[in-house]
Each structure stands twice: as C-alpha cells, then as structure tokens.
Design a protein around this motif. Sequence first.
Motif, short mmCIF file in Angstrom:
data_model
loop_
_atom_site.label_atom_id
_atom_site.label_comp_id
_atom_site.label_asym_id
_atom_site.label_seq_id
_atom_site.Cartn_x
_atom_site.Cartn_y
_atom_site.Cartn_z
N UNK A 7 0.87 -1.18 0.00
CA UNK A 7 0.00 0.00 0.00
C UNK A 7 0.91 1.23 0.00
N UNK A 8 0.87 2.03 -1.06
CA UNK A 8 1.81 3.15 -1.12
C UNK A 8 1.49 4.23 -0.09
N UNK A 9 2.54 4.93 0.31
CA UNK A 9 2.37 6.08 1.20
C UNK A 9 1.98 7.28 0.35
N UNK A 10 0.93 7.96 0.76
CA UNK A 10 0.49 9.15 0.02
C UNK A 10 1.06 10.40 0.69
N UNK A 66 -4.42 23.94 -8.39
CA UNK A 66 -4.22 22.86 -9.36
C UNK A 66 -4.09 21.60 -8.53
N UNK A 67 -4.57 20.50 -9.08
CA UNK A 67 -4.43 19.25 -8.35
C UNK A 67 -4.02 18.14 -9.31
N UNK A 68 -3.02 17.36 -8.91
CA UNK A 68 -2.58 16.24 -9.73
C UNK A 68 -1.98 15.15 -8.87
N UNK A 69 -1.61 14.06 -9.50
CA UNK A 69 -1.04 12.93 -8.75
C UNK A 69 0.09 12.29 -9.56
N UNK A 70 1.11 11.85 -8.88
CA UNK A 70 2.17 11.11 -9.57
C UNK A 70 2.71 10.01 -8.66
N UNK A 71 2.88 8.81 -9.25
CA UNK A 71 3.46 7.69 -8.52
C UNK A 71 4.96 7.73 -8.75
N UNK A 72 5.70 7.94 -7.67
CA UNK A 72 7.17 8.02 -7.79
C UNK A 72 7.76 6.62 -7.87
N UNK A 76 5.59 5.12 -3.02
CA UNK A 76 5.34 6.56 -2.80
C UNK A 76 4.46 7.18 -3.89
N UNK A 77 3.33 7.71 -3.48
CA UNK A 77 2.45 8.45 -4.39
C UNK A 77 2.37 9.89 -3.90
N UNK A 78 2.58 10.82 -4.81
CA UNK A 78 2.52 12.23 -4.42
C UNK A 78 1.22 12.87 -4.90
#
Length: 194
Positions: A7-10, A66-72, A76-78
Amino acid sequence: MNDTLTVPTSLKIVVAGGFGVGKTTMVNSVSEIPPLRTEEVLTEASVGVDDMQGIEGKETTTVALDFGRITINPQVVLYLFGTPGQNRFWFMWDELAHGALGAIVLVDTRRLDSSFPSIDFFERRDIPFVVAVNGFDGAWDHTVDEVRQALDIEPTVPVVKCDARTRESSKGVLVELVQYTMAQLEQRAPARQS
Ligand SMILES: Nc1nc2c(ncn2[C@@H]2O[C@H](COP(=O)(O)OP(=O)(O)OP(=O)(O)O)[C@@H](O)[C@H]2O)c(=O)[nH]1
Ligand SMILES: [Mg+2]
C-alpha cells in the motif's frame, strides 16, 4: 493470494511560487491523472494589478488550485497541490499547505522577486522546500549560485534547474524534493525523541 501487496504512502506536496512562474504548467506536465485546474481568463481588470512583465502571452490564471497525482515508485504516491500565484489569493495558502510534507518553489529568473513571499511562507512554517528555476524558452538568466544568493536561502536547500513543461524534468524536481525531505525528517527525528 498475494499477501505482499504494497500500500503506497500518500504524500502531499505543494507547488508554489509567484504569479505566472509555471505552477499550473508543472502540475499538468507531471500528473498521471487528468489534472484539476481552476483557471480564469486574465482580463483587462488585471492591468495594473498583475505584473505581466515577461509573461505577456499569458492568458489565464489559477484562481483556486491545481491538483494532480504522480506515482514516484510502488511505495510513494505524491498528491500535488498547485497554489494560485496572485497576491489576492494569499488567504488560500494556509489551507493548501496544511499537512504538506514539502514544497516546490518555482522561480522565473526574470522575476525572482515574485517568489520571495513563497520562500518566506515555507521557511516560517518549517516546511522543507526545494527551489526549481524554470527556464522560460530554455533560458536561465542566472546561475544556480546567483539564484541561491539572491533568494538568501539556507545553503542546504536544493536549487535545481527545470523545464516545467516536460514531465521528466518536473518529475526530477519532485524526486529531489522527496529525497531532501526524507533526509530532513531523519535529521530531525533524534531531536524529537530527546
Ligand atoms: N517558454 C516557456 N513557457 C512556460 C514555461 N512554463 C510555463 N510557461 C508558460 O508561462 C505561462 C504561465 O504558466 P502557468 O503555468 O499558467 O503559470 P502559473 O504559475 O500557474 O500562473 P498563475 O496561476 O497565474 O500564478 C503559460 O503561458 C505557460 O505556457 C517554460 O518553462 N517555458
Ligand atoms: Mg496557475
């Protein structure tokens, strides 16, 4: 059954900086989901209110976020929150920065001063940040060292060049921020325990 499911950390990240430095552009270039944008057309009402020098071609401005998401990586998800750049929206910043792990302060070297208030904001709240120098048209009018001096930031704060329009470059800044923030947290951890 797969019992090794990760489960990634957000983590919440703020993309900040002065008016028209490329915050919306960065969130858009890097987000893996269709970004939420809240932009309004810049009108005649901006004349004399917003400093358009160097960004005369700019047609819209962010009025909320602005809102967005990226999986590093799988761990880790930002979640990215881009701020509005105009002074009249300062009242929103505390809300946007609440619970943020770290921030990117974007700067345009032609208008360095427009990002001073963002730096103050994160320094005062002790939120780790990196400075990303957005090269408009590929031009960086000042070296990284000159920018660091002009902004009068701590020597440990990373200053990196970027092109907010490209995904790889924007992602590079985020990776730098996550590494820097983790190092800061590790450094602070013993102090918290004592
Ligand atoms: N040439 C060039 N143009 C850029 C770059 N980054 C952003 N722009 C342009 O600069 C203008 C401003 O970018 P935005 O992303 O809207 O800036 P912003 O910081 O979100 O602006 P506000 O929300 O109004 O504060 C837009 O017209 C972008 O297309 C860049 O790296 N190079
Ligand atoms: Mg914007």
